[in-house]
Design an enzyme around this catalytic site. Sequence first.
Site, PDB file in Angstrom:
ATOM      1  N   ARG A 133       0.448  -1.011  -0.072  1.00  0.00           N
ATOM      2  CA  ARG A 133       0.377  -0.129  -0.333  1.00  0.00           C
ATOM      3  C   ARG A 133       0.879   1.139   0.075  1.00  0.00           C
ATOM      4  O   ARG A 133       1.851   1.178   0.269  1.00  0.00           O
ATOM      5  CB  ARG A 133      -0.997  -0.028   1.079  1.00  0.00           C
ATOM      6  CG  ARG A 133      -2.601   0.837   0.933  1.00  0.00           C
ATOM      7  CD  ARG A 133      -2.764   1.002   2.300  1.00  0.00           C
ATOM      8  NE  ARG A 133      -1.850   1.753   3.558  1.00  0.00           N
ATOM      9  CZ  ARG A 133      -2.333   1.617   4.794  1.00  0.00           C
ATOM     10  NH1 ARG A 133      -2.672   0.813   5.325  1.00  0.00           N
ATOM     11  NH2 ARG A 133      -1.350   2.286   5.524  1.00  0.00           N
ATOM     12  N   LYS A 331      11.433   2.818   6.380  1.00  0.00           N
ATOM     13  CA  LYS A 331      11.432   4.821   6.439  1.00  0.00           C
ATOM     14  C   LYS A 331      12.965   5.426   5.230  1.00  0.00           C
ATOM     15  O   LYS A 331      13.141   5.465   4.762  1.00  0.00           O
ATOM     16  CB  LYS A 331      11.137   5.443   7.199  1.00  0.00           C
ATOM     17  CG  LYS A 331      10.105   4.897   7.902  1.00  0.00           C
ATOM     18  CD  LYS A 331       9.045   5.015   7.015  1.00  0.00           C
ATOM     19  CE  LYS A 331       7.436   4.254   7.736  1.00  0.00           C
ATOM     20  NZ  LYS A 331       7.244   3.152   8.027  1.00  0.00           N
ATOM     21  N   ARG A 493      -8.424   7.194   4.871  1.00  0.00           N
ATOM     22  CA  ARG A 493      -8.267   7.477   6.073  1.00  0.00           C
ATOM     23  C   ARG A 493      -8.205   8.983   6.161  1.00  0.00           C
ATOM     24  O   ARG A 493      -7.335  10.052   5.522  1.00  0.00           O
ATOM     25  CB  ARG A 493      -7.003   6.961   6.727  1.00  0.00           C
ATOM     26  CG  ARG A 493      -7.453   4.877   6.654  1.00  0.00           C
ATOM     27  CD  ARG A 493      -5.848   4.629   7.273  1.00  0.00           C
ATOM     28  NE  ARG A 493      -4.503   4.784   6.565  1.00  0.00           N
ATOM     29  CZ  ARG A 493      -3.269   4.960   6.580  1.00  0.00           C
ATOM     30  NH1 ARG A 493      -3.370   3.847   7.826  1.00  0.00           N
ATOM     31  NH2 ARG A 493      -2.240   5.525   6.369  1.00  0.00           N
TER      32      ARG A 493
END
Length: 517
Positions: A133, A331, A493
């Site tokens: 995602r 990350k 979201r």
Amino acid sequence: MASLTGGTYPPAIEDSAERDALAQEIKDWSIAHGLAVRPPPAVVENNAEGILAMNAPVTLFPSPFPKSCFREAKAIQTTYNELYASISNDEEFIAGLVQEIAGADDFIANLWQVHQRVKKEGYVQNLSLGLFRSDYMVHQDGDRLQIKQVEFNTIASSFGGLSAQTSLLHKHLAQTSYPHLQDTAAASTQLDLPENDSAKGLAAGLKAAYDAYGKSEQGHPTCVLFLVQGGERNVFDQRHLEYELQQSSVPVFRLPFSEILQRTSISPKRQLLYTLPTNSSKVFEVAVVYLRAGYGPSDYPDQAAWEARYQIERSSAIVCPTVLTQLAGMKKVQQVLATPEQSSSTSPVNNSDNYPTALKRFIPQEHNQKALLRTFTNIYPLDTTPSGLTARKLATDPELCKRYVMKPQREGGGNNFYRTSIPAHLKTIPEKHWSSYILMEIITPPPLTNTILRNGQLEKGGVICELGIYGTCLWDSTSGEILHNKLAGYLLRTKGDQSEEGGVAAGFGCMDSVALV
């Protein structure tokens, strides 16, 4: 964004009776259609028998989202799938980044150790599966609106099941409830609500891996195994994927991560065998392991948990994700892709015209490189390179830090440090460990309003939306051949504009869907 909707959407619904009626309709529809979660302890103290459920936090209306940004995010997903499959295959690249981080991050170091142990004895499964995602926010730069990537998720990319149901909820309300609102301008609005097949799309990725595994050499029936956390509140989201798979006659079982060693074993040829806890005479060979747990340190309370992850990794099952694919979601990887390879301390990080990034190592086509680069925002390392030294000045300055978020190598909500909390946190950790974080420029979305239904209460005000695009990818880690690469729906979201975090399961955000404008 108000200019895109004419300032008339979404409606405010000032009448309390009308607002409560709409909220009740959402509660009932949500429970009837599985748009649900287990209640948090703050709502129900004791749900030990698992008999209670409540509607997932959700917006009363689908939020407006720029059509051009939505289309761009969808169009680029298969390229992102290819990118992260390629990164997962590049052990040398991942090893270099792990080496920078591992000294300050035991979790990353332990994941790498699992890979090293399996590599030493030899992997027996070449196929890897990713249910990915890519998360974006709309960045407003003057009159220009563009998507900028927040992060890329390679493990436990959740809410595909609930997202599909949220889209159906808002379509239902658009047909049955919105037309009867007292706000006639809003009632007459023809909403452009795109289709969302996220549950079907993610299940199709699992099915592709299941089919690729083939039949058991030992004559066992094969299955897909969902590894889950104990006491999972977000169980219905996962169940929607299970039910889609079972519609294709694929046996699916749920196994708590803490019970891997008790319920699974490895055959001499390293097939992963699963024994049903309710019937010990039933033994399945696991074709696909789908991890909805194992993405954070809390899932590894002791060495036995790491042995369990090792057992999964060394087996012949197709693992989603493998350790290398999970590490590709660090990350630090996102930062290295976005940071110029040759930059001075005064150069902007995201200057794709003049400073090529590591991206070209994985995506050879220039047009695909440029498409990806357009979605990157400014991301800095916090090491001692010129870019890292620049970032350290930004992160420790009491004013300049207000434009940034500092992220560790973690998935799930609640791990990041925002704005003025950054200097304070850096003071609590040794400077030699700063390199285990990245510094990311905060994306500035256009203003929006909506009403959120959470824990039975309505919250009205300014909101921020985050778009997630799902993708599924099956590839051969030895040859690099991609066998399956598909777009798999979307997630929206939404959170209050005063909230830093957006995780729904972590209690910050809520489910939403897109109204294209």
